[in-house]
Design an enzyme around this catalytic site. Structure first.
Site, short mmCIF file in Angstrom:
data_model
loop_
_atom_site.label_atom_id
_atom_site.label_comp_id
_atom_site.label_asym_id
_atom_site.label_seq_id
_atom_site.Cartn_x
_atom_site.Cartn_y
_atom_site.Cartn_z
N LYS A 284 38.01 -13.55 60.01
CA LYS A 284 36.95 -14.09 59.15
C LYS A 284 35.76 -14.36 60.04
O LYS A 284 35.89 -15.01 61.08
CB LYS A 284 37.40 -15.38 58.46
CG LYS A 284 36.29 -15.99 57.61
CD LYS A 284 36.79 -17.07 56.67
CE LYS A 284 36.86 -18.42 57.32
NZ LYS A 284 37.14 -19.49 56.34
N ASN B 184 34.68 -42.72 48.36
CA ASN B 184 33.81 -41.84 49.14
C ASN B 184 32.76 -42.67 49.86
O ASN B 184 32.27 -43.65 49.30
CB ASN B 184 33.12 -40.81 48.23
CG ASN B 184 32.48 -39.70 49.04
OD1 ASN B 184 33.14 -39.03 49.83
ND2 ASN B 184 31.19 -39.49 48.86
N SER C 187 33.35 -35.03 56.07
CA SER C 187 32.87 -34.54 57.37
C SER C 187 32.59 -35.71 58.29
O SER C 187 31.60 -35.72 59.02
CB SER C 187 31.64 -33.66 57.17
OG SER C 187 30.76 -34.24 56.25
N MET D 78 42.39 -33.14 55.77
CA MET D 78 41.86 -31.77 55.69
C MET D 78 40.43 -31.64 56.22
O MET D 78 39.93 -30.52 56.36
CB MET D 78 41.89 -31.29 54.23
CG MET D 78 43.24 -31.39 53.55
SD MET D 78 44.57 -30.53 54.42
CE MET D 78 44.03 -28.85 54.31
N ASP E 240 37.94 -30.33 61.36
CA ASP E 240 38.15 -28.95 61.80
C ASP E 240 37.29 -28.63 63.02
O ASP E 240 37.07 -27.47 63.34
CB ASP E 240 37.86 -27.97 60.65
CG ASP E 240 36.46 -28.16 60.06
OD1 ASP E 240 35.72 -29.05 60.56
OD2 ASP E 240 36.10 -27.44 59.13
N GLY F 251 45.53 -30.47 58.45
CA GLY F 251 45.15 -29.11 58.05
C GLY F 251 43.86 -28.71 58.75
O GLY F 251 42.77 -29.11 58.35
P1 NAD Z 1 30.29 -31.57 51.73
O1 NAD Z 1 29.08 -31.56 52.60
O2 NAD Z 1 30.21 -30.96 50.37
O3 NAD Z 1 30.79 -33.10 51.54
C1 NAD Z 1 30.89 -33.95 52.67
C2 NAD Z 1 31.85 -35.10 52.42
O4 NAD Z 1 31.89 -35.90 53.61
C3 NAD Z 1 31.41 -36.04 51.33
O5 NAD Z 1 32.53 -36.73 50.84
C4 NAD Z 1 30.48 -37.00 52.08
O6 NAD Z 1 30.35 -38.24 51.42
C5 NAD Z 1 31.23 -37.14 53.39
N1 NAD Z 1 30.35 -37.39 54.53
C6 NAD Z 1 29.19 -36.76 54.86
N2 NAD Z 1 28.69 -37.25 56.02
C7 NAD Z 1 29.56 -38.20 56.44
C8 NAD Z 1 29.61 -39.07 57.56
N3 NAD Z 1 28.67 -39.04 58.50
N4 NAD Z 1 30.65 -39.92 57.67
C9 NAD Z 1 31.63 -39.95 56.72
N5 NAD Z 1 31.64 -39.14 55.65
C10 NAD Z 1 30.61 -38.29 55.50
O7 NAD Z 1 31.45 -30.93 52.60
P2 NAD Z 1 32.74 -30.14 52.10
O8 NAD Z 1 32.41 -28.71 51.93
O9 NAD Z 1 33.39 -30.88 50.98
O10 NAD Z 1 33.66 -30.23 53.43
C11 NAD Z 1 34.25 -31.45 53.81
C12 NAD Z 1 34.89 -31.29 55.17
O11 NAD Z 1 35.96 -30.35 55.10
C13 NAD Z 1 33.94 -30.76 56.25
O12 NAD Z 1 34.17 -31.49 57.44
C14 NAD Z 1 34.37 -29.31 56.41
O13 NAD Z 1 34.07 -28.79 57.69
C15 NAD Z 1 35.86 -29.46 56.20
N6 NAD Z 1 36.59 -28.24 55.88
C16 NAD Z 1 37.83 -28.08 56.43
C17 NAD Z 1 38.56 -26.94 56.17
C18 NAD Z 1 39.94 -26.79 56.74
O14 NAD Z 1 40.51 -25.70 56.69
N7 NAD Z 1 40.53 -27.82 57.25
C19 NAD Z 1 38.02 -25.93 55.35
C20 NAD Z 1 36.78 -26.14 54.77
C21 NAD Z 1 36.06 -27.30 55.04
#
Ligand code: NAD
Length: 320
Positions: A67, A159, A199, A219, A222, A291
């Site tokens: 990917k 949240n 995040s 989750m 990452d 994850g």
């Molecule tokens: P998003 O930007 O749509 O949402 C962000 C989330 O994190 C919201 O709940 C927000 O309130 C919170 N947030 C933002 N800044 C923050 C901070 N400084 N401190 C605490 N919380 C904070 O993001 P998303 O697309 O929902 O992704 C969320 C997370 O999941 C990201 O870290 C992304 O990299 C991760 N992710 C992981 C995988 C995996 O395979 N494990 C896959 C995709 C995404």
């Protein structure tokens, strides 16, 4: 080669196909049939973008590829989402490229499938209350998969940005379940399964919050530096992940490992539970699945969607 465009993925991929593909590839990793290649992630010095590759080879499913993509923070000006990725599959017998598949929706579906697979094997029996920490883009996919593959009767959520909680309320309503926004101490005491998907770069869910038999699917972490869980909570739990090396370097367990409150030997690949080499929850009160997101998950769902697209006559064939 076959092309499956991003716009067609929603109509092709089913949650069941994503769940089965991720469960099978975790099992293949545990049997030693499949392995992930080292992750490449580069700040390219253009548009503040982070670009990289996650790849691997599954000798049992004969899936080879990568990917490619990353995070473009200024994409709003192009009317595009910030996360962009494409999955490329190759014929393991010849090295010829065999498919190019839109990777954006598939990333959300495979991430949600991974936490649902972890709940299947690790959640306490009779889990009825789902706790959501996080309300961003991924949270809705996470909730949908958890509800589809579990027996939950209620969703509670928290949240850091309360104005985003409507996404959780709307998703629960779409799924026909009651939703309540709660403080973290109530969430940790009442939820049987907790999904964290933020995040965050600092712990959110603390050890004192979590009471009673609980499974946590962590989750969000990452990348190096991200963190959602109190290392004391991690040290108290039985630990599982998709890939141990990735968990300790860029996953949630990087922090407890750096503090030396856990060791690599205490972290088990979920695939070992799937193939029956590990008892899973056993008598543990708290289990955590870290994850981190591995390339083989992406390849597994891409291969499944190419099969579905070909069966339904929706794959585009081009010569290259
Ligand atoms: P998003 O930007 O749509 O949402 C962000 C989330 O994190 C919201 O709940 C927000 O309130 C919170 N947030 C933002 N800044 C923050 C901070 N400084 N401190 C605490 N919380 C904070 O993001 P998303 O697309 O929902 O992704 C969320 C997370 O999941 C990201 O870290 C992304 O990299 C991760 N992710 C992981 C995988 C995996 O395979 N494990 C896959 C995709 C995404």
């Amino acid at each position: 080669m076959w092309v499956v465009p991003e716009k067609d993925i929603a109509g092709l991929m089913t949650p069941e196909a994503a769940f089965d593909a991720v469960e099978a590839v975790f099992a293949a990793m545990a049997r030693g049939d499949a392995y992930n290649f080292p992750v490449v992630r580069e700040a390219i010095g253009h548009e503040d973008a982070l670009y990289g590759f996650k790849g691997g080879f599954d000798a049992s499913g004969l899936t080879l590829g990568l990917k490619a993509g990353g995070y473009w923070p200024n994409n709003q000006k192009h009317d595009l989402i910030n996360h962009q990725s494409t999955i490329f599959l190759f014929d393991p017998d010849t090295g010829r490229v065999s498919a190019a598949v839109g990777g954006n929706l598939l990333t959300a579906l495979r991430t949600a499938a991974a936490s649902a697979v972890s709940s299947k094997y690790l959640a306490p029996k009779e889990a009825r209350v789902l706790g959501m920490v996080g309300a961003g883009h991924q949270s809705a996919f996470q909730m949908r998969a958890a509800i589809r593959f579990g027996n939950f009767e209620k969703v509670i959520g928290w949240n850091p940005h309360p104005e985003m909680l409507s996404r959780l309320a709307d998703t629960a309503a779409e799924l026909g379940l009651p939703f309540e926004a709660v403080e973290l101490d109530r969430l940790g005491a009442e939820a049987d399964v907790i999904i964290s998907i933020t995040s965050s770069f600092a712990p959110i869910l603390m050890s004192d919050h979590v009471k009673g038999p609980t499974h946590i699917a962590a989750m969000g972490t990452d990348t190096k530096g991200k963190q959602e869980l109190d290392p004391a909570l991690v040290a108290r739990a039985r630990l599982f992940t998709d890939e141990v090396a990735q968990s300790l370097s860029i996953g949630e367990f990087q922090h407890a490992a750096a503090q030396k409150t856990i060791s690599a030997e205490e972290v088990t690949a979920l695939g070992k539970v799937i193939i029956g080499d590990h008892e899973g929850r056993g008598d543990a009160e708290i289990t955590i699945f870290d994850g981190t997101g591995v390339g083989l998950q992406d390849l597994a769902v891409a291969a499944a969607v190419v099969d579905l697209a070909r069966q339904q006559g929706k794959a585009i064939e081009i010569g290259i």
